[in-house]
Design an enzyme around this catalytic site. Sequence first.
Site, PDB file in Angstrom:
ATOM      1  N   GLN A 129     -57.316 -11.269 -21.403  1.00 32.41           N
ATOM      2  CA  GLN A 129     -56.743 -10.545 -20.345  1.00 32.41           C
ATOM      3  C   GLN A 129     -56.647  -8.938 -20.410  1.00 32.41           C
ATOM      4  O   GLN A 129     -55.982  -8.591 -21.219  1.00 32.41           O
ATOM      5  CB  GLN A 129     -55.443 -10.909 -19.844  1.00 32.41           C
ATOM      6  CG  GLN A 129     -54.739 -10.520 -18.722  1.00 32.41           C
ATOM      7  CD  GLN A 129     -53.257 -10.898 -18.365  1.00 32.41           C
ATOM      8  OE1 GLN A 129     -52.752 -11.136 -19.784  1.00 32.41           O
ATOM      9  NE2 GLN A 129     -52.678 -10.956 -17.295  1.00 32.41           N
ATOM     10  N   GLY A 130     -57.740  -8.434 -19.819  1.00 29.88           N
ATOM     11  CA  GLY A 130     -57.656  -6.751 -20.176  1.00 29.88           C
ATOM     12  C   GLY A 130     -56.913  -5.917 -18.832  1.00 29.88           C
ATOM     13  O   GLY A 130     -57.485  -5.608 -18.179  1.00 29.88           O
ATOM     14  N   SER A 132     -53.312  -4.426 -19.383  1.00 24.65           N
ATOM     15  CA  SER A 132     -52.650  -3.194 -20.048  1.00 24.65           C
ATOM     16  C   SER A 132     -53.400  -1.915 -20.692  1.00 24.65           C
ATOM     17  O   SER A 132     -54.548  -2.406 -21.022  1.00 24.65           O
ATOM     18  CB  SER A 132     -51.514  -3.696 -20.898  1.00 24.65           C
ATOM     19  OG  SER A 132     -50.851  -4.707 -20.547  1.00 24.65           O
ATOM     20  N   SER A 164     -54.431  -9.946 -26.181  1.00 24.32           N
ATOM     21  CA  SER A 164     -54.249 -11.050 -26.953  1.00 24.32           C
ATOM     22  C   SER A 164     -55.547 -11.677 -26.872  1.00 24.32           C
ATOM     23  O   SER A 164     -56.118 -12.104 -26.078  1.00 24.32           O
ATOM     24  CB  SER A 164     -53.190 -11.887 -26.410  1.00 24.32           C
ATOM     25  OG  SER A 164     -51.862 -11.442 -26.366  1.00 24.32           O
ATOM     26  N   GLU A 247     -49.073 -16.368 -14.663  1.00 24.06           N
ATOM     27  CA  GLU A 247     -48.716 -16.266 -16.060  1.00 24.06           C
ATOM     28  C   GLU A 247     -47.241 -16.501 -16.031  1.00 24.06           C
ATOM     29  O   GLU A 247     -46.642 -17.178 -16.985  1.00 24.06           O
ATOM     30  CB  GLU A 247     -48.906 -14.753 -16.284  1.00 24.06           C
ATOM     31  CG  GLU A 247     -48.690 -14.170 -17.671  1.00 24.06           C
ATOM     32  CD  GLU A 247     -49.266 -12.901 -17.906  1.00 24.06           C
ATOM     33  OE1 GLU A 247     -50.075 -12.537 -17.170  1.00 24.06           O
ATOM     34  OE2 GLU A 247     -48.672 -12.507 -18.816  1.00 24.06           O
ATOM     35  N   GLU A 378     -36.752  -5.675 -17.439  1.00 23.61           N
ATOM     36  CA  GLU A 378     -36.413  -4.668 -16.405  1.00 23.61           C
ATOM     37  C   GLU A 378     -37.502  -4.784 -14.949  1.00 23.61           C
ATOM     38  O   GLU A 378     -36.983  -5.065 -14.005  1.00 23.61           O
ATOM     39  CB  GLU A 378     -36.682  -3.259 -16.725  1.00 23.61           C
ATOM     40  CG  GLU A 378     -35.528  -2.656 -17.573  1.00 23.61           C
ATOM     41  CD  GLU A 378     -35.701  -3.375 -19.079  1.00 23.61           C
ATOM     42  OE1 GLU A 378     -36.655  -3.636 -19.392  1.00 23.61           O
ATOM     43  OE2 GLU A 378     -34.587  -3.211 -19.762  1.00 23.61           O
TER      44      GLU A 378
HETATM   45  C1  FAD Z   1     -46.857 -10.465 -27.379  1.00 30.60           C
HETATM   46  C2  FAD Z   1     -47.642  -9.690 -26.235  1.00 30.60           C
HETATM   47  C3  FAD Z   1     -48.928 -10.079 -25.853  1.00 30.60           C
HETATM   48  C4  FAD Z   1     -49.240  -9.318 -24.772  1.00 30.60           C
HETATM   49  N1  FAD Z   1     -50.809  -9.580 -24.391  1.00 30.60           N
HETATM   50  C5  FAD Z   1     -51.435  -9.007 -23.255  1.00 30.60           C
HETATM   51  C6  FAD Z   1     -52.591  -9.351 -23.068  1.00 30.60           C
HETATM   52  O1  FAD Z   1     -53.338 -10.241 -23.628  1.00 30.60           O
HETATM   53  N2  FAD Z   1     -53.315  -8.509 -22.114  1.00 30.60           N
HETATM   54  C7  FAD Z   1     -52.631  -7.520 -21.328  1.00 30.60           C
HETATM   55  O2  FAD Z   1     -53.256  -6.729 -20.832  1.00 30.60           O
HETATM   56  N3  FAD Z   1     -51.439  -7.128 -21.864  1.00 30.60           N
HETATM   57  C8  FAD Z   1     -50.790  -7.672 -22.761  1.00 30.60           C
HETATM   58  N4  FAD Z   1     -49.406  -7.253 -23.177  1.00 30.60           N
HETATM   59  C9  FAD Z   1     -48.971  -6.222 -22.507  1.00 30.60           C
HETATM   60  C10 FAD Z   1     -47.710  -6.283 -21.703  1.00 30.60           C
HETATM   61  O3  FAD Z   1     -48.140  -6.793 -20.556  1.00 30.60           O
HETATM   62  C11 FAD Z   1     -47.189  -4.842 -21.739  1.00 30.60           C
HETATM   63  O4  FAD Z   1     -46.473  -4.548 -22.920  1.00 30.60           O
HETATM   64  C12 FAD Z   1     -45.996  -5.061 -20.932  1.00 30.60           C
HETATM   65  O5  FAD Z   1     -46.403  -5.162 -19.659  1.00 30.60           O
HETATM   66  C13 FAD Z   1     -45.084  -3.508 -20.931  1.00 30.60           C
HETATM   67  O6  FAD Z   1     -45.847  -2.550 -20.768  1.00 30.60           O
HETATM   68  P1  FAD Z   1     -45.809  -1.487 -21.828  1.00 30.60           P
HETATM   69  O7  FAD Z   1     -45.653  -1.946 -23.345  1.00 30.60           O
HETATM   70  O8  FAD Z   1     -46.819  -0.483 -21.470  1.00 30.60           O
HETATM   71  O9  FAD Z   1     -44.168  -0.957 -21.776  1.00 30.60           O
HETATM   72  P2  FAD Z   1     -43.701   0.197 -20.607  1.00 30.60           P
HETATM   73  O10 FAD Z   1     -44.136  -0.053 -19.221  1.00 30.60           O
HETATM   74  O11 FAD Z   1     -44.134   1.550 -21.152  1.00 30.60           O
HETATM   75  O12 FAD Z   1     -42.131   0.016 -20.828  1.00 30.60           O
HETATM   76  C14 FAD Z   1     -41.257   0.812 -21.712  1.00 30.60           C
HETATM   77  C15 FAD Z   1     -39.783   0.415 -21.419  1.00 30.60           C
HETATM   78  O13 FAD Z   1     -39.699   1.032 -19.699  1.00 30.60           O
HETATM   79  C16 FAD Z   1     -39.122   0.082 -18.943  1.00 30.60           C
HETATM   80  N5  FAD Z   1     -39.565   0.386 -17.826  1.00 30.60           N
HETATM   81  C17 FAD Z   1     -40.876   0.838 -17.336  1.00 30.60           C
HETATM   82  N6  FAD Z   1     -40.977   0.852 -16.013  1.00 30.60           N
HETATM   83  C18 FAD Z   1     -39.868   0.490 -15.587  1.00 30.60           C
HETATM   84  C19 FAD Z   1     -39.117   0.544 -14.203  1.00 30.60           C
HETATM   85  N7  FAD Z   1     -39.834   0.803 -13.246  1.00 30.60           N
HETATM   86  N8  FAD Z   1     -37.940   0.141 -14.054  1.00 30.60           N
HETATM   87  C20 FAD Z   1     -37.004  -0.138 -15.101  1.00 30.60           C
HETATM   88  N9  FAD Z   1     -37.394  -0.008 -16.526  1.00 30.60           N
HETATM   89  C21 FAD Z   1     -38.892   0.286 -16.446  1.00 30.60           C
HETATM   90  C22 FAD Z   1     -39.690  -1.273 -19.708  1.00 30.60           C
HETATM   91  O14 FAD Z   1     -38.699  -2.182 -19.018  1.00 30.60           O
HETATM   92  C23 FAD Z   1     -39.477  -0.995 -21.162  1.00 30.60           C
HETATM   93  O15 FAD Z   1     -38.413  -1.166 -21.761  1.00 30.60           O
HETATM   94  C24 FAD Z   1     -48.905  -8.238 -24.252  1.00 30.60           C
HETATM   95  C25 FAD Z   1     -47.524  -7.663 -24.511  1.00 30.60           C
HETATM   96  C26 FAD Z   1     -46.955  -8.475 -25.881  1.00 30.60           C
HETATM   97  C27 FAD Z   1     -45.637  -8.054 -26.330  1.00 30.60           C
END
Ligand code: FAD
Length: 394
Positions: A129-130, A132, A164, A247, A378
């Site tokens: 899944q692309g 993020s 992933s 999902e 959140e």
């Molecule tokens: C084990 C694992 C597998 C994954 N696999 C995939 C995958 O296969 N494909 C893919 O596309 N992605 C994948 N992801 C990515 C995942 O979807 C993102 O990590 C997730 O959506 C959070 O985005 P971020 O890491 O950019 O954090 P950010 O969005 O930068 O968040 C940082 C912090 O800010 C808070 N925050 C952000 N916006 C708000 C808001 N509006 N209100 C309140 N708080 C807020 C968040 O809750 C968090 O605490 C994976 C992540 C993990 C951990």
Amino acid sequence: MDFRFTPEEEAFRQEVRDWLKDNLPESWVGDRFSRERDPQTWNVYREFAGRLATKNWVAPAWPVQYGGLGLSVMQQLIFNEEMSYHQAPIGYSTIGVGWAGPTVIVYGTEEQKRKHLGGITSAETMWCQGFSEPGAGSDLASLKTRAVRDGDDYVINGQKIWTSGAHYADWMILLARTDTEAPKHKGISYFLVDMKTPGITVRPLIDMMDNHGFNEVFFENARVSRDSLLGEENRGWYMATTTLDFERSSIGGAVGARRLLEDLVAYARETRLNGERLVDEVRVRTRLADAAVDAEMGELLSYRVASLQSRGLVPNYESSIAKLFNTDMQLRLAIAGLEIMGLYGQLTPESRWVPLKGRLERQYLWQTGMVVGGGTPEIQKNIIAMRGLGMPRQ
Ligand SMILES: Cc1cc2nc3c(=O)[nH]c(=O)nc-3n(C[C@H](O)[C@H](O)[C@H](O)COP(=O)(O)OP(=O)(O)OC[C@H]3O[C@@H](n4cnc5c(N)ncnc54)[C@H](O)[C@@H]3O)c2cc1C
């Protein structure tokens, strides 16, 4: 409300259990976590998916014409519960079966369905899944990867992250921006991309368990044909929310916590500290009792989602409630286990002194990621507040 399963459903549960007894890989049973760092582990997943395919059990709830058995949602719940309880190696097809395939079934053309669904149910193709990007996680709609029309093709440039399984995947569900002028939600398109396309580079990211599970994926002038587009151009955001609903609604996984809890209770019964059984300590009993209540609630929340689906409804904030509670519940369970075991709980699976094959240390690190993957707490709370409680957008 009647929480009992019908006799037919119970018979199906027994069939799955019997099958698992004969088909769970010998080297895997009870030893999963000590094998996770072994690159050969992937072959275990692949081989097990092949065995499921011989029963048409890779995606048993999909309609028969798409390679499933048309099982009911409740049967799918039972199936997932048994796989989860027995810790079966089913990670191979999670994204294809759970998220990509169902989105193709809803929005794909007949040709796209014919091209992709059979490969998923026969366990021949694996999906990633692309979505993020480095600057677009919670705020997914601000993604910057571009797909530009060029004759009959789209040319893709940009970067994905946390992808992933991209290093094994044959196909990717990809979100890319096709209109930079439109409001951000309205300029995104959804693509089905062959990972062998020239211009795609996958680079490993090693997680805190020291595993290679996810990756960075780079697109440099990667050219895909127009029939890679799912649905209409610039309507990708709406299809992506469908994918995310699938999902987050992952039913049946909470039962994995029950299994870990049972093993923890057995450990506390068998282990003595200063001559006393651990399970006789009030502190330990209270922790285990809390965890049992937690696990039960997690299962009931999963049942709520399954029950909505079985009535043809699409769970939305209900999936967020289940996702929020269940991922945190499993993390709390790991923390409870680590506290009960003391310093032994922190040993890695390779240590000769490690209890329960190191499952607690692994579960703690793994679950920390699971709380974030699929949307952070959140973000789930925002969905519950707006769509569940009807509160205004911030
Ligand atoms: C084990 C694992 C597998 C994954 N696999 C995939 C995958 O296969 N494909 C893919 O596309 N992605 C994948 N992801 C990515 C995942 O979807 C993102 O990590 C997730 O959506 C959070 O985005 P971020 O890491 O950019 O954090 P950010 O969005 O930068 O968040 C940082 C912090 O800010 C808070 N925050 C952000 N916006 C708000 C808001 N509006 N209100 C309140 N708080 C807020 C968040 O809750 C968090 O605490 C994976 C992540 C993990 C951990």
